[in-house]
Scaffold this active site. Sequence first.
Site, mmCIF file in Angstrom:
data_model
loop_
_atom_site.group_PDB
_atom_site.id
_atom_site.type_symbol
_atom_site.label_atom_id
_atom_site.label_comp_id
_atom_site.label_asym_id
_atom_site.label_seq_id
_atom_site.Cartn_x
_atom_site.Cartn_y
_atom_site.Cartn_z
ATOM 1 N N SER A 145 0.863 -1.190 0.000
ATOM 2 C CA SER A 145 0.000 0.000 0.000
ATOM 3 C C SER A 145 0.892 1.229 0.000
ATOM 4 C CB SER A 145 -0.861 0.010 1.270
ATOM 5 O OG SER A 145 -1.453 1.270 1.461
ATOM 6 N N TYR A 158 -1.166 -1.126 10.396
ATOM 7 C CA TYR A 158 -1.334 -1.395 8.958
ATOM 8 C C TYR A 158 -0.101 -0.937 8.171
ATOM 9 C CZ TYR A 158 -3.503 -1.225 4.302
ATOM 10 O OH TYR A 158 -3.803 -1.408 2.973
HETATM 11 N N1 LIG Z 1 -8.894 -0.553 -0.653
HETATM 12 C C1 LIG Z 1 -7.816 0.234 -0.562
HETATM 13 O O1 LIG Z 1 -7.920 1.488 -0.557
HETATM 14 C C2 LIG Z 1 -6.447 -0.375 -0.472
HETATM 15 C C3 LIG Z 1 -5.335 0.487 -0.603
HETATM 16 C C4 LIG Z 1 -4.069 -0.053 -0.525
HETATM 17 C C5 LIG Z 1 -3.890 -1.415 -0.347
HETATM 18 N N2 LIG Z 1 -4.974 -2.225 -0.230
HETATM 19 C C6 LIG Z 1 -4.739 -3.646 -0.017
HETATM 20 O O2 LIG Z 1 -5.429 -4.392 -1.002
HETATM 21 C C7 LIG Z 1 -5.746 -5.685 -0.477
HETATM 22 C C8 LIG Z 1 -7.210 -5.972 -0.730
HETATM 23 O O3 LIG Z 1 -7.965 -5.029 0.016
HETATM 24 P P1 LIG Z 1 -9.466 -4.617 -0.362
HETATM 25 O O4 LIG Z 1 -9.549 -3.159 -0.200
HETATM 26 O O5 LIG Z 1 -9.866 -5.248 -1.627
HETATM 27 O O6 LIG Z 1 -10.232 -5.229 0.900
HETATM 28 P P2 LIG Z 1 -11.440 -6.255 1.041
HETATM 29 O O7 LIG Z 1 -12.496 -6.010 0.031
HETATM 30 O O8 LIG Z 1 -11.786 -6.210 2.499
HETATM 31 O O9 LIG Z 1 -10.757 -7.639 0.692
HETATM 32 C C9 LIG Z 1 -9.875 -8.271 1.560
HETATM 33 C C10 LIG Z 1 -9.750 -9.716 1.133
HETATM 34 O O10 LIG Z 1 -8.827 -10.372 2.011
HETATM 35 C C11 LIG Z 1 -9.426 -11.574 2.443
HETATM 36 N N3 LIG Z 1 -8.915 -11.953 3.748
HETATM 37 C C12 LIG Z 1 -8.935 -11.250 4.901
HETATM 38 N N4 LIG Z 1 -8.409 -11.984 5.900
HETATM 39 C C13 LIG Z 1 -8.040 -13.177 5.342
HETATM 40 C C14 LIG Z 1 -7.469 -14.348 5.845
HETATM 41 N N5 LIG Z 1 -7.128 -14.475 7.138
HETATM 42 N N6 LIG Z 1 -7.219 -15.373 4.992
HETATM 43 C C15 LIG Z 1 -7.568 -15.274 3.692
HETATM 44 N N7 LIG Z 1 -8.112 -14.189 3.150
HETATM 45 C C16 LIG Z 1 -8.355 -13.158 3.978
HETATM 46 C C17 LIG Z 1 -10.924 -11.307 2.460
HETATM 47 O O11 LIG Z 1 -11.664 -12.502 2.273
HETATM 48 P P3 LIG Z 1 -12.373 -13.386 3.398
HETATM 49 O O12 LIG Z 1 -12.981 -12.447 4.397
HETATM 50 O O13 LIG Z 1 -13.384 -14.190 2.612
HETATM 51 O O14 LIG Z 1 -11.283 -14.243 3.963
HETATM 52 C C18 LIG Z 1 -11.062 -10.456 1.204
HETATM 53 O O15 LIG Z 1 -11.197 -11.278 0.071
HETATM 54 C C19 LIG Z 1 -5.352 -5.659 0.996
HETATM 55 O O16 LIG Z 1 -4.081 -6.241 1.159
HETATM 56 C C20 LIG Z 1 -5.283 -4.176 1.302
HETATM 57 O O17 LIG Z 1 -4.423 -3.883 2.372
HETATM 58 C C21 LIG Z 1 -6.258 -1.744 -0.278
#
Ligand SMILES: NC(=O)c1ccc[n+]([C@@H]2O[C@H](COP(=O)([O-])OP(=O)(O)OC[C@H]3O[C@@H](n4cnc5c(N)ncnc54)[C@H](OP(=O)(O)O)[C@@H]3O)[C@@H](O)[C@H]2O)c1
Length: 257
Positions: A145, A158
């Site tokens: 990130s 985070y």
């Molecule tokens: N959205 C943003 O603005 C942003 C910015 C920078 C980086 N990111 C990064 O992008 C990635 C995806 O984030 P997102 O925004 O798409 O969030 P999200 O919609 O909440 O998705 C998170 C995913 O991670 C899975 N997950 C969580 N805990 C887990 C575990 N213990 N084992 C396996 N899977 C797990 C969840 O699935 P289950 O609950 O089904 O396990 C879900 O599929 C993350 O690494 C986040 O830090 C996001």
Amino acid sequence: MAKTRPQAMKPNDGCVWITGASSGIGAALALEMAKQGWQVAISARRQTALDEIAQQHPHIHAFVGDVTDRAAMHNVVMAIEAELGPIALAVLNAGIYLPTALPEFDATIFDRTFEVNLTGTINAMSPVVPLMVERGKGRLALVSSVAGYGGLPTSAAYGASKAALFNLGESMAMDLAASGVGVSMIAPGFVKTPATDVNSFPMPFIISAEEAAKRMVAGLAKGKTHISFPKRFSFFLRAINMLPRGAYVRLVGLTKR
Ligand SMILES: NC(=O)c1ccc[n+]([C@@H]2O[C@H](COP(=O)([O-])OP(=O)(O)OC[C@H]3O[C@@H](n4cnc5c(N)ncnc54)[C@H](OP(=O)(O)O)[C@@H]3O)[C@@H](O)[C@H]2O)c1
């Protein structure tokens, strides 16, 4: 000596495995890569959510697995390779954001964050790296990130986990290069997903998960080591991170909510 210089992986090199693909960025990336001709293995904990994504494209296949369980990650990788063949590209995307509310110090927020974002990434790498090294090709993509570039308010847990992914990924890129396995680090800015839908603070330059997926696919197709978007936000954060550290902390601290 290098068997080959690490290359960008293509659909005819094998399948792509995306962790954390039951929602948000991972789910959008799965659909985008399937449209580009990849066989896509998606994993996460929620079977129903994974199945709903898999039903949207015949190239998407669901595998349940919690990244905090190293044995489960081994089983997922074995199951993927048995069904879809070699994993050419592993996008290690599973992650959580838990805000820290200092000065009330809750160590469990750090434990939970590091367990998923850092150890979970390592657990997922553990079975797949030896297979890629043995084959002399493959690519790991670590979803970090822009919050990993430097400290941000409420981001002590985070941001630290995401900064660790940059350091880990850069070291691995150096150590694995001779084996022909590449490493990409992905640093999104704000992306509209279930994770950010709960935020009440302003999220400048926020983009859709579909747009984020397109930027990730474009960067991975070029075999880039560092993929960050949206460009203006990422450039701005990298620029202020070049300030003397005291000035950086004072300046960014002014944005504290
Ligand atoms: N959205 C943003 O603005 C942003 C910015 C920078 C980086 N990111 C990064 O992008 C990635 C995806 O984030 P997102 O925004 O798409 O969030 P999200 O919609 O909440 O998705 C998170 C995913 O991670 C899975 N997950 C969580 N805990 C887990 C575990 N213990 N084992 C396996 N899977 C797990 C969840 O699935 P289950 O609950 O089904 O396990 C879900 O599929 C993350 O690494 C986040 O830090 C996001």
